[in-house]
Design an enzyme around this catalytic site. Structure first.
Site, PDB file in Angstrom:
ATOM      1  N   GLY A   1      -1.502  -5.729   8.693  1.00 10.42           N
ATOM      2  CA  GLY A   1      -2.765  -5.731   7.947  1.00 10.42           C
ATOM      3  C   GLY A   1      -2.697  -6.614   6.716  1.00 10.42           C
ATOM      4  O   GLY A   1      -3.625  -7.383   6.424  1.00 10.42           O
TER       5      GLY A   1
ATOM      6  N   CYS B   1       3.336  -3.181   3.997  1.00 10.26           N
ATOM      7  CA  CYS B   1       2.504  -2.033   4.355  1.00 10.26           C
ATOM      8  C   CYS B   1       3.251  -1.283   5.459  1.00 10.26           C
ATOM      9  O   CYS B   1       4.473  -1.379   5.537  1.00 10.26           O
ATOM     10  CB  CYS B   1       1.083  -2.465   4.759  1.00 10.26           C
ATOM     11  SG  CYS B   1       0.962  -3.594   6.151  1.00 10.26           S
TER      12      CYS B   1
ATOM     13  N   ASP C   1       0.872  -1.180   0.000  1.00 12.92           N
ATOM     14  CA  ASP C   1       0.000   0.000   0.000  1.00 12.92           C
ATOM     15  C   ASP C   1       0.908   1.229   0.000  1.00 12.92           C
ATOM     16  O   ASP C   1       2.123   1.115  -0.206  1.00 12.92           O
ATOM     17  CB  ASP C   1      -0.989  -0.042   1.186  1.00 12.92           C
ATOM     18  CG  ASP C   1      -0.318   0.142   2.545  1.00 12.92           C
ATOM     19  OD1 ASP C   1       0.933   0.200   2.603  1.00 12.92           O
ATOM     20  OD2 ASP C   1      -1.038   0.223   3.559  1.00 12.92           O
TER      21      ASP C   1
ATOM     22  N   ARG D   1       8.056 -33.954   9.959  1.00 12.63           N
ATOM     23  CA  ARG D   1       7.021 -33.824  10.986  1.00 12.63           C
ATOM     24  C   ARG D   1       6.133 -32.584  10.787  1.00 12.63           C
ATOM     25  O   ARG D   1       5.035 -32.505  11.353  1.00 12.63           O
ATOM     26  CB  ARG D   1       7.665 -33.780  12.379  1.00 12.63           C
ATOM     27  CG  ARG D   1       8.465 -32.517  12.659  1.00 12.63           C
ATOM     28  CD  ARG D   1       9.272 -32.631  13.937  1.00 12.63           C
ATOM     29  NE  ARG D   1       9.865 -31.382  14.374  1.00 12.63           N
ATOM     30  CZ  ARG D   1      10.995 -30.882  13.885  1.00 12.63           C
ATOM     31  NH1 ARG D   1      11.643 -31.523  12.926  1.00 12.63           N
ATOM     32  NH2 ARG D   1      11.499 -29.751  14.352  1.00 12.63           N
ATOM     33  N   HIS D   2       6.609 -31.631   9.978  1.00  9.90           N
ATOM     34  CA  HIS D   2       5.847 -30.389   9.797  1.00  9.90           C
ATOM     35  C   HIS D   2       4.704 -30.538   8.791  1.00  9.90           C
ATOM     36  O   HIS D   2       3.787 -29.729   8.795  1.00  9.90           O
ATOM     37  CB  HIS D   2       6.781 -29.259   9.360  1.00  9.90           C
ATOM     38  CG  HIS D   2       7.887 -29.020  10.333  1.00  9.90           C
ATOM     39  ND1 HIS D   2       7.665 -28.537  11.606  1.00  9.90           N
ATOM     40  CD2 HIS D   2       9.223 -29.232  10.236  1.00  9.90           C
ATOM     41  CE1 HIS D   2       8.814 -28.454  12.253  1.00  9.90           C
ATOM     42  NE2 HIS D   2       9.781 -28.874  11.444  1.00  9.90           N
TER      43      HIS D   2
ATOM     44  N   HIS E   1       9.674 -24.574   8.907  1.00  8.44           N
ATOM     45  CA  HIS E   1       8.630 -25.261   9.679  1.00  8.44           C
ATOM     46  C   HIS E   1       7.211 -25.012   9.167  1.00  8.44           C
ATOM     47  O   HIS E   1       6.353 -25.875   9.302  1.00  8.44           O
ATOM     48  CB  HIS E   1       8.684 -24.816  11.149  1.00  8.44           C
ATOM     49  CG  HIS E   1       9.894 -25.318  11.869  1.00  8.44           C
ATOM     50  ND1 HIS E   1      10.040 -25.225  13.240  1.00  8.44           N
ATOM     51  CD2 HIS E   1      11.032 -25.904  11.411  1.00  8.44           C
ATOM     52  CE1 HIS E   1      11.214 -25.742  13.593  1.00  8.44           C
ATOM     53  NE2 HIS E   1      11.836 -26.155  12.506  1.00  8.44           N
TER      54      HIS E   1
ATOM     55  N   THR F   1       3.133  -1.750   8.749  1.00  6.07           N
ATOM     56  CA  THR F   1       3.637  -2.699   9.753  1.00  6.07           C
ATOM     57  C   THR F   1       3.823  -4.126   9.216  1.00  6.07           C
ATOM     58  O   THR F   1       4.496  -4.927   9.850  1.00  6.07           O
ATOM     59  CB  THR F   1       2.622  -2.818  10.908  1.00  6.07           C
ATOM     60  OG1 THR F   1       1.373  -3.251  10.338  1.00  6.07           O
ATOM     61  CG2 THR F   1       2.432  -1.491  11.634  1.00  6.07           C
TER      62      THR F   1
HETATM   63  C1  RB5 Z   1      -1.709   2.599   6.635  1.00  6.85           C
HETATM   64  O1  RB5 Z   1      -1.720   3.799   7.325  1.00  6.85           O
HETATM   65  C2  RB5 Z   1      -1.437   1.441   7.603  1.00  6.85           C
HETATM   66  O2  RB5 Z   1      -2.504   1.284   8.473  1.00  6.85           O
HETATM   67  C3  RB5 Z   1      -1.153   0.176   6.849  1.00  6.85           C
HETATM   68  O3  RB5 Z   1      -0.084   0.378   5.981  1.00  6.85           O
HETATM   69  C4  RB5 Z   1      -0.747  -1.055   7.664  1.00  6.85           C
HETATM   70  O4  RB5 Z   1       0.295  -0.764   8.524  1.00  6.85           O
HETATM   71  C5  RB5 Z   1      -1.832  -1.811   8.276  1.00  6.85           C
HETATM   72  O5  RB5 Z   1      -1.613  -2.858   8.904  1.00  6.85           O
END
Ligand code: RB5
Length: 145
Positions: free
Chosen positions: A73, A68, A11, A135-136, A101, A70
């Site tokens: 999402g 994205c 994104d 095993r996995h 694994h 983090t």
């Molecule tokens: C966008 O602002 C942010 O929410 C998105 O990139 C992401 O980190 C969501 O998990």
């Protein structure tokens, strides 16, 4: 040996890092398909995650990478598609173990969380590590069921 076909998406919050990773992986010899987005205009990550994950689930691509802010999402959304095992990794050990694994087929991380050099190392180790099997296999099948 022919390298795998990789699909990559982001994104707006992951756009800059996506461009760097795309360049890095192309130089490493991977065949990269960019599912977007193509600018820093705000975009909804679930739509990019879905488009990417569907193409991995139906074997159009071997593996996917989603970025994205983090990675979280993207990972939640990608895991809604049957057959997808998406992981968020901010370290190389998790990246390696997610292949060994968990046979992870989509790697997610966040541009707001890790730097581009670490992201490159994570991608490299993740793409170069094979599933251990053994095993996995039973546990992967239990997830699938
Ligand atoms: C966008 O602002 C942010 O929410 C998105 O990139 C992401 O980190 C969501 O998990």
């Amino acid at each position: 040996m022919k390298k795998e076909r990789i699909i990559i998406g982001s994104d707006h919050a992951g756009y800059k890092l996506k461009e760097k990773i795309k360049k890095f992986l192309s130089e490493e010899g991977y065949d990269i398909y960019d599912t977007g987005i193509y600018s820093e205009e705000p975009a909804d990550y679930p739509l990019i995650a879905k488009e990417t994950a569907v193409k991995v689930a139906n074997s159009q691509f071997d593996k996917g990478i989603l970025i994205c802010g983090t990675g979280i999402g993207m990972c939640i959304a990608a895991n809604k598609i049957k057959g997808i095992r998406a992981v968020v990794c901010s370290d190389t050990t998790s990246a390696k173990l997610s292949r060994l694994h968990n046979n992870a087929n989509i790697l997610c991380f966040g541009e707001r969380i890790i730097g581009s050099y670490l992201a490159q190392d994570i991608c490299k180790i993740w793409l170069e590590t094979d599933f251990e099997g053994g095993r996995h296999i039973k546990r992967i099948n239990l997830i699938e069921d």
